[in-house]
Enzyme design. Structure first.
Site, PDB file in Angstrom:
ATOM      1  N   ARG A 120     163.110   0.988  56.343  1.00 48.17           N
ATOM      2  CA  ARG A 120     162.064   1.013  55.315  1.00 48.17           C
ATOM      3  C   ARG A 120     161.541   2.396  54.966  1.00 48.17           C
ATOM      4  O   ARG A 120     161.498   2.763  53.790  1.00 48.17           O
ATOM      5  CB  ARG A 120     160.888   0.118  55.756  1.00 48.17           C
ATOM      6  N   SER A 121     161.111   3.178  55.979  1.00 43.34           N
ATOM      7  CA  SER A 121     160.500   4.476  55.632  1.00 43.34           C
ATOM      8  C   SER A 121     161.496   5.474  55.051  1.00 43.34           C
ATOM      9  O   SER A 121     161.125   6.219  54.137  1.00 43.34           O
ATOM     10  CB  SER A 121     159.694   5.071  56.793  1.00 43.34           C
TER      11      SER A 121
HETATM   12  P1  4NP Z   1     162.716   0.031  60.142  1.00 39.84           P
HETATM   13  O1  4NP Z   1     163.628  -1.160  60.671  1.00 39.84           O
HETATM   14  O2  4NP Z   1     161.455   0.027  60.964  1.00 39.84           O
HETATM   15  O3  4NP Z   1     162.451  -0.345  58.732  1.00 39.84           O
HETATM   16  O4  4NP Z   1     163.518   1.300  60.280  1.00 39.84           O
HETATM   17  C1  4NP Z   1     163.965  -1.322  62.017  1.00 39.84           C
HETATM   18  C2  4NP Z   1     165.009  -0.617  62.555  1.00 39.84           C
HETATM   19  C3  4NP Z   1     165.358  -0.800  63.883  1.00 39.84           C
HETATM   20  C4  4NP Z   1     164.649  -1.699  64.659  1.00 39.84           C
HETATM   21  C5  4NP Z   1     163.589  -2.390  64.105  1.00 39.84           C
HETATM   22  C6  4NP Z   1     163.251  -2.198  62.788  1.00 39.84           C
HETATM   23  N1  4NP Z   1     165.023  -1.914  66.005  1.00 39.84           N
HETATM   24  O5  4NP Z   1     164.417  -2.801  66.642  1.00 39.84           O
HETATM   25  O6  4NP Z   1     165.908  -1.225  66.513  1.00 39.84           O
END
Ligand code: 4NP
Length: 157
Positions: free
Chosen positions: A14-15
């Site tokens: 997302r970011s």
């Molecule tokens: P983000 O998504 O926060 O949008 O980058 C995720 C990426 C990896 C994980 C969780 C959310 N993870 O649990 O590894």
């Protein structure tokens, strides 16, 4: 210089999407020397890694290139290094605020507060879902990025 930091959990979905979409809008309006854009994750699992290929592919479909981005972890110094710290969801916001120094002047809040076409306040984590999750993330982010740009003195992209 106005400095903007987008924050999610992993800094691979997302970011970095918000980072690349907003950077492209900033550049398109010739504001690259007055608005600095960055992103970070509250977690440390993906430090140094490129964005999730599903996020990159969805962005590429809309003409947005994420290939230069690499994940980094949010750090307390970011409170001093940025004017706006914009979280993708309430968990991220809580984790950020738990690291706040006693005094800082950053504006910390939810990115989707700048959206005008969606009621949602959080960008949902697309990591464990399907491709449609990444499309929805992009729709939310494009909406909020337009509102943020207007807030920071650009015209609506
Ligand atoms: P983000 O998504 O926060 O949008 O980058 C995720 C990426 C990896 C994980 C969780 C959310 N993870 O649990 O590894």
């Amino acid at each position: 210089m106005i400095r903007v930091l987008f924050v999610c959990l992993g800094n691979i979905c997302r970011s970095p999407t918000a980072h690349a979409v907003f950077q492209q809008m900033v550049d398109a309006q010739g504001l690259g020397s007055s608005i600095l854009v960055d992103s970070a994750g509250t977690g440390d699992w993906h430090i140094g890694r490129p964005p999730d290929p599903r996020a990159s592919a969805a962005a590429q479909q809309r003409g947005v290139d994420m290939s230069a981005l690499r994940a980094r972890q949010f750090q307390p110094a970011d409170f001093h290094n940025f004017d706006y710290i914009l979280a993708m969801d309430e968990d991220n916001l809580r984790d950020i605020l738990a690291q706040a120094p006693d005094s800082h002047s950053a504006q910390v809040g939810l990115f989707l507060d700048y959206a005008s076409h969606f009621e949602e306040r959080e960008v949902p984590d697309p990591y464990y879902g399907g491709d449609e999750g990444f499309e929805h993330v992009l729709n939310l982010i494009e909406d909020a990025a337009r509102g943020l740009l207007e807030e920071l003195g650009g015209s609506r992209a």
